[in-house]
Motif scaffolding. Structure first.
Motif, PDB file in Angstrom:
ATOM      1  N   ALA A  31      47.379  35.681  55.625  1.00  0.00           N
ATOM      2  CA  ALA A  31      47.296  36.980  56.314  1.00  0.00           C
ATOM      3  C   ALA A  31      48.594  37.765  56.172  1.00  0.00           C
ATOM      4  O   ALA A  31      48.582  38.994  56.029  1.00  0.00           O
TER       5      ALA A  31
ATOM      6  N   PHE B  94      38.609  38.763  58.361  1.00  0.00           N
ATOM      7  CA  PHE B  94      38.325  37.472  57.730  1.00  0.00           C
ATOM      8  C   PHE B  94      36.855  37.358  57.365  1.00  0.00           C
ATOM      9  O   PHE B  94      35.969  37.783  58.111  1.00  0.00           O
TER      10      PHE B  94
ATOM     11  N   LEU C 151      45.676  44.097  56.969  1.00  0.00           N
ATOM     12  CA  LEU C 151      44.601  43.104  57.070  1.00  0.00           C
ATOM     13  C   LEU C 151      43.362  43.730  57.704  1.00  0.00           C
ATOM     14  O   LEU C 151      43.403  44.211  58.835  1.00  0.00           O
TER      15      LEU C 151
ATOM     16  N   CYS D 290      49.130  40.118  53.221  1.00  0.00           N
ATOM     17  CA  CYS D 290      48.396  41.390  53.189  1.00  0.00           C
ATOM     18  C   CYS D 290      49.243  42.504  53.797  1.00  0.00           C
ATOM     19  O   CYS D 290      49.764  42.352  54.903  1.00  0.00           O
TER      20      CYS D 290
ATOM     21  N   SER E 140      41.274  41.429  64.766  1.00  0.00           N
ATOM     22  CA  SER E 140      40.772  41.472  63.385  1.00  0.00           C
ATOM     23  C   SER E 140      39.267  41.232  63.356  1.00  0.00           C
ATOM     24  O   SER E 140      38.726  40.507  64.188  1.00  0.00           O
TER      25      SER E 140
ATOM     26  N   VAL F 289      40.802  38.310  53.993  1.00  0.00           N
ATOM     27  CA  VAL F 289      41.128  36.903  53.713  1.00  0.00           C
ATOM     28  C   VAL F 289      39.837  36.094  53.840  1.00  0.00           C
ATOM     29  O   VAL F 289      39.174  36.115  54.877  1.00  0.00           O
TER      30      VAL F 289
END
Length: 453
Positions: free
Chosen positions: A127, A136, A133, A130, A165, A4
């Motif tokens: 998010a 970012f 994920l 997805c 993440s 993302v």
């Protein structure tokens, strides 16, 4: 796995658009060097990373757009829609009627907290689209108000809300001649805050990209869009799908995870630089041929001599011989000082990639003594060419490349701070002198760590 992208401020939104455009143009093209199956698997991997798909079949960028002024976001949304190849989700943007006036504190302490919930709600929705994920990718300026202040705040929020993440910040280093009087303050504040919450910072220098436009692309009147397209080409050359290990039959599934594993072996060292060759105008490309040994030789020397482009490389710089100490930073040989690496990643795209010899990048002399060179270097490959170049090579490097620039910008900011210049513009929005001191301390530690390699 999907990425993302969070586009922040005017700079972040304009570059973000060019990145998605470059990626989309690449996966819409097919390459005769690759089989139909190869092209299809490449396109599928690319779509999964960067786009979701509507029932109409038009790819929709996995992105959230943030700015305090509506003009740039409105332009960006309409340019993408007009392309006919891809678009942004019109629900995934946030803007207000006023900017942050190049005031970092206003972006970080006022706009950030005020609009936190609505921005993070947009990110959460993106998010959730997805299946898997990866993390970012934030795109922002280092020296602006909205882009840097809001960007630092939003990155902090991403880390709080998505603790597992990966977060990669792409930041634009300001022109050395100065864009705004307080750009050194803004840069120090941005870098120090991002260092706390990001996994890595991928840095592009405006001055270096400007030179590429002038000297390699032969552009006479250089616009921001020209600069942004060069940056987008470089980013696409790394983020488009590749095979991340020898003999792999599937494209890498975790682009950000693989990048961090390859390049960030220690949390004290997070600064990444990107070089890409060849880069030239379409007119010149038609009359040019390239060999892999030539490209690899130039790319290796660009790393050693800390050159940002292949024209004007200093070929006098050499790795230190075993048993010979590297000259100290303050020595008369500073111009010939060798750029020591922690980790390097080479990305090869195009014809005959399997036969390329990259052994020169495994030379222990290139790396700091506390890392095994076999672990400090990685290579990703794909036989599929990128953006009209039959053969191309990119280098992402965690090295001393930013040391001088960082030292310079911190020094200038400190001199201003020592005389209290413009500090009131920050304190009135809640950034106190102690906050400045904490930021200086953070960056002095980063500079000391890289200098000690």
């Amino acid at each position: 796995m999907s990425i993302v992208t969070v586009q922040l401020g005017q700079c972040g939104n304009q570059i973000g658009y060019e990145v998605f455009n470059a990626i989309c143009n690449d996966f819409h093209s097919t390459h005769g060097l690759c089989s139909k199956k190869e092209n299809e698997s490449y396109q599928e991997a690319c779509k999964e990373r960067f786009f979701s798909e509507e029932k109409t079949g038009v790819p929709v960028a996995r992105a959230v757009l943030v700015d305090m002024e509506p003009k740039v976001i409105s332009q960006t949304l309409s340019m993408a829609a007009r392309s006919g190849h891809w678009k942004y989700d019109h629900q995934s943007h946030f803007c207000q009627k006023q900017g942050s006036g190049n005031n970092w504190a206003n972006g970080y302490s006022v706009h950030g907290p005020r609009y936190r919930d609505v921005i993070m709600n947009l990110v959460q929705k993106e998010a959730e689209k997805c299946d898997r994920l990866s993390g970012f990718f934030t795109v922002m300026s280092m020296a602006g108000g909205t882009g840097s202040g809001m960007g630092a705040f939003v990155t902090q929020c991403l880390r709080d809300v998505f603790p597992t993440s990966f977060i990669l910040n792409q930041v634009i280093w300001p022109y050395g001649t100065g864009e705004v009087i307080v750009q050194n303050y803004n840069s120090v504040l941005t870098l120090s805050h991002l260092y706390q919450s990001s996994d890595a910072l991928l840095v592009h220098e405006n001055d270096a990209i400007h030179k590429i436009c002038a000297q390699l692309m032969n552009i006479k009147k250089i616009s921001f869009r020209d600069v942004n397209q060069v940056i987008a080409h470089q980013l696409g050359s790394v983020f488009q799908p590749t095979y991340s290990s020898e003999g792999a039959s599937q494209y890498s599934r975790s682009p950000l995870g693989d990048l961090m594993e390859s390049l960030v072996p220690h949390p004290e060292f997070k600064m990444l630089g990107l070089r890409n060759i060849p880069q030239m105008s379409e007119n010149s490309l038609a009359y040019s041929t390239f060999t892999w040994p030539g490209l690899i030789k130039h790319l290796r020397q660009m790393l050693i001599a800390n050159a940002k482009m292949e024209e004007g490389i200093n070929w006098q710089v050499r790795p230190p011989l075993p048993g010979h100490p590297v000259p100290p930073k303050a020595s008369p040989n500073k111009a010939l000082h060798f750029n020591t690496s922690i980790a390097n990643l080479v990305v090869l795209r195009g014809k005959d990639v399997q036969s390329v010899d990259v052994g020169g990048f495994r030379d222990p002399a290139l790396y700091t003594s506390w890392l095994n060179p076999q672990e400090a270097f990685n290579v990703w490959k794909t036989p599929r060419a990128f953006n009209k170049y039959e053969k191309s090579a990119s280098l992402v490097s965690n090295s001393q490349f930013l040391l001088k620039l960082m030292d310079n910008i911190v020094g200038k900011a400190w001199n201003m701070f020592a005389s209290k210049a413009y500090v009131h513009q920050y304190t009135k929005f809640g950034i106190e002198e102690e906050d400045f001191l904490d930021c200086f301390t953070t960056l002095e530690q980063v500079i000391a760590s890289y200098a000690s390699l």
